[in-house]
Design a protein around this motif. Structure first.
Motif, mmCIF file in Angstrom:
data_model
loop_
_atom_site.group_PDB
_atom_site.id
_atom_site.type_symbol
_atom_site.label_atom_id
_atom_site.label_comp_id
_atom_site.label_asym_id
_atom_site.label_seq_id
_atom_site.Cartn_x
_atom_site.Cartn_y
_atom_site.Cartn_z
ATOM 1 N N ASP A 1 -35.211 -14.556 28.811
ATOM 2 C CA ASP A 1 -35.601 -15.815 28.156
ATOM 3 C C ASP A 1 -34.400 -16.754 28.099
ATOM 4 N N LYS A 2 -34.235 -17.559 29.129
ATOM 5 C CA LYS A 2 -33.032 -18.400 29.249
ATOM 6 C C LYS A 2 -32.875 -19.351 28.066
ATOM 7 N N ASP A 3 -33.981 -19.942 27.614
ATOM 8 C CA ASP A 3 -33.894 -20.858 26.477
ATOM 9 C C ASP A 3 -33.458 -20.117 25.215
ATOM 10 N N GLY A 4 -33.983 -18.905 25.030
ATOM 11 C CA GLY A 4 -33.609 -18.107 23.873
ATOM 12 C C GLY A 4 -32.149 -17.689 23.911
ATOM 13 N N VAL A 5 -31.672 -17.338 25.103
ATOM 14 C CA VAL A 5 -30.265 -16.963 25.261
ATOM 15 C C VAL A 5 -29.364 -18.145 24.923
ATOM 16 N N GLN A 6 -29.721 -19.332 25.397
ATOM 17 C CA GLN A 6 -28.926 -20.529 25.097
ATOM 18 C C GLN A 6 -28.935 -20.825 23.597
ATOM 19 N N HIS A 7 -30.080 -20.659 22.973
ATOM 20 C CA HIS A 7 -30.189 -20.865 21.524
ATOM 21 C C HIS A 7 -29.278 -19.886 20.781
ATOM 22 N N ASP A 8 -29.290 -18.621 21.200
ATOM 23 C CA ASP A 8 -28.478 -17.618 20.520
ATOM 24 C C ASP A 8 -26.992 -17.837 20.782
ATOM 25 N N LEU A 9 -26.669 -18.354 21.956
ATOM 26 C CA LEU A 9 -25.272 -18.686 22.258
ATOM 27 C C LEU A 9 -24.768 -19.747 21.292
ATOM 28 N N GLU A 10 -25.566 -20.775 21.072
ATOM 29 C CA GLU A 10 -25.179 -21.825 20.127
ATOM 30 C C GLU A 10 -25.090 -21.272 18.704
ATOM 31 N N HIS A 11 -25.976 -20.331 18.392
ATOM 32 C CA HIS A 11 -25.934 -19.706 17.063
ATOM 33 C C HIS A 11 -24.630 -18.938 16.852
ATOM 34 N N VAL A 12 -24.217 -18.175 17.862
ATOM 35 C CA VAL A 12 -22.940 -17.447 17.769
ATOM 36 C C VAL A 12 -21.788 -18.428 17.616
ATOM 37 N N PHE A 13 -21.825 -19.538 18.349
ATOM 38 C CA PHE A 13 -20.775 -20.547 18.223
ATOM 39 C C PHE A 13 -20.770 -21.168 16.824
ATOM 40 N N SER A 14 -21.937 -21.247 16.190
ATOM 41 C CA SER A 14 -21.981 -21.786 14.820
ATOM 42 C C SER A 14 -21.382 -20.798 13.824
ATOM 43 N N LEU A 15 -21.550 -19.494 14.083
ATOM 44 C CA LEU A 15 -20.956 -18.473 13.220
ATOM 45 C C LEU A 15 -19.444 -18.396 13.411
ATOM 46 N N PHE A 16 -19.010 -18.540 14.662
ATOM 47 C CA PHE A 16 -17.592 -18.414 15.015
ATOM 48 C C PHE A 16 -17.155 -19.651 15.812
ATOM 49 N N PRO A 17 -16.896 -20.763 15.139
ATOM 50 C CA PRO A 17 -16.534 -22.001 15.849
ATOM 51 C C PRO A 17 -15.339 -21.856 16.788
ATOM 52 N N ARG B 1 -12.846 -21.828 22.444
ATOM 53 C CA ARG B 1 -12.203 -20.989 23.462
ATOM 54 C C ARG B 1 -13.193 -20.518 24.533
ATOM 55 N N ARG B 2 -14.341 -21.136 24.639
ATOM 56 C CA ARG B 2 -15.416 -20.594 25.472
ATOM 57 C C ARG B 2 -15.039 -20.452 26.941
ATOM 58 N N ARG B 3 -14.078 -21.242 27.425
ATOM 59 C CA ARG B 3 -13.669 -21.146 28.835
ATOM 60 C C ARG B 3 -12.412 -20.290 29.000
ATOM 61 N N GLN B 4 -11.926 -19.756 27.889
ATOM 62 C CA GLN B 4 -10.697 -18.958 27.908
ATOM 63 C C GLN B 4 -11.037 -17.499 28.190
ATOM 64 N N ARG B 5 -10.165 -16.804 28.897
ATOM 65 C CA ARG B 5 -10.394 -15.383 29.159
ATOM 66 C C ARG B 5 -10.297 -14.581 27.872
ATOM 67 N N GLY B 6 -11.177 -13.579 27.751
ATOM 68 C CA GLY B 6 -11.226 -12.779 26.529
ATOM 69 C C GLY B 6 -9.922 -12.078 26.207
ATOM 70 N N GLY B 7 -9.216 -11.650 27.242
ATOM 71 C CA GLY B 7 -7.973 -10.921 27.026
ATOM 72 C C GLY B 7 -6.855 -11.750 26.436
ATOM 73 N N THR B 8 -7.003 -13.081 26.437
ATOM 74 C CA THR B 8 -5.951 -13.948 25.889
ATOM 75 C C THR B 8 -6.189 -14.295 24.418
ATOM 76 N N LEU B 9 -7.304 -13.828 23.858
ATOM 77 C CA LEU B 9 -7.606 -14.122 22.453
ATOM 78 C C LEU B 9 -6.777 -13.250 21.519
ATOM 79 N N SER B 10 -6.645 -13.706 20.292
ATOM 80 C CA SER B 10 -5.988 -12.890 19.263
ATOM 81 C C SER B 10 -6.904 -11.725 18.897
ATOM 82 N N GLY B 11 -6.365 -10.760 18.147
ATOM 83 C CA GLY B 11 -7.164 -9.611 17.726
ATOM 84 C C GLY B 11 -8.382 -10.015 16.915
ATOM 85 N N GLY B 12 -8.190 -10.953 15.996
ATOM 86 C CA GLY B 12 -9.304 -11.413 15.178
ATOM 87 C C GLY B 12 -10.365 -12.122 15.999
ATOM 88 N N GLU B 13 -9.922 -12.929 16.955
ATOM 89 C CA GLU B 13 -10.873 -13.639 17.821
ATOM 90 C C GLU B 13 -11.628 -12.666 18.716
#
Length: 245
Positions: free
Chosen positions: A116-132, A137-149
């Protein structure tokens, strides 16, 4: 457990589960229940069997005997990759994100089985609302994030599967107290506002017992105590052994 929840079917139940690593018996007849909508925590010292319990639930270390039930159906022996589509998802100890993938790609991996592409996009925005910070950092590689991120990313990735139940393994591990408080507030919000049931393994017993409604204490592969979390917070033996008092 209240009279109301006692009449419900557990969303998760372990019955006399025995799990071994070779000749070493890690779980020695573990039984526990989690009711829909609860936050339940497992506390105990290193080596008590807490993480093994979660890995057994997820089928990573299948039980030698006993049984695991999810939503009334036995899932012992079910392949781990088949559980997220059924609503059961684990956030493993150490985060285990994909370090070379971007933040967005990591999150999309959590929805790999969804169509469900629309649902996935909706949930992606929801996660971004929980963790701004993840949106920033959405285009940043995961390995470059801090431990908390990275911990936020691991939780966000799990949420992309639209879980009915989350298994959280040591979400505070190695993080600064301020970050831990923020992550625990998000966990509480996921439970209270979104109705996701949570089983939490956590060495920060004080914080875990403040968050949870019920708790199990594990020692050397066995459940040695079960009670309301607030009762364990005031239990003198628990204070001495786990709360540093």
């Amino acid at each position: 457990m209240t009279a109301a929840t006692a009449t419900q079917t557990p969303i998760l139940e372990l019955r006399d589960v025995v799990t071994s690593y070779g000749r070493i018996q890690a779980l020695k007849g573990v039984s526990l229940r989690v009711m829909p909508g609860e936050i339940v925590t497992i506390i105990g010292a290193n080596g008590a069997g807490k993480s093994t319990t979660l890995m057994t639930i997820c089928g990573i270390t299948p039980p030698q005997s006993g049984a695991v039930f999810y939503k009334g159906e036995q899932i012992s022996g079910v392949s781990p990759d088949l559980l997220p589509p059924r609503g059961l998802c684990q956030v493993p100890e150490g985060r285990r994100i994909f370090p070379r993938l971007t933040v967005r790609e990591n999150l999309e991996m959590g929805a790999f089985f969804r169509r469900d592409k629309d649902g996935v996009q909706h949930d992606l925005e929801h996660v971004f609302s929980l963790f701004p910070v993840l949106k920033e950092r959405r285009r940043q590689r995961g390995g470059t994030l801090s431990g908390g991120e990275q911990q936020m990313l691991a939780i966000g990735r799990a949420l992309m599967s639209r879980p009915r139940m989350l298994l959280l393994d040591e979400p505070s591990l190695g993080l600064a107290p301020l970050i831990v408080r923020h992550i625990f507030s998000i966990i509480e919000r996921i439970n209270k506002q979104e109705g996701v049931t949570i089983l939490l393994v956590e060495q920060n017993a004080n914080l875990a017992l403040q968050l949870a409604s019920r708790a199990y204490v594990m020692e050397t592969g066995r459940v040695t105590m079960e009670d309301e979390a607030r009762a364990l917070l005031s239990n003198e033996a628990i204070k001495k052994a786990y709360l540093g008092e």
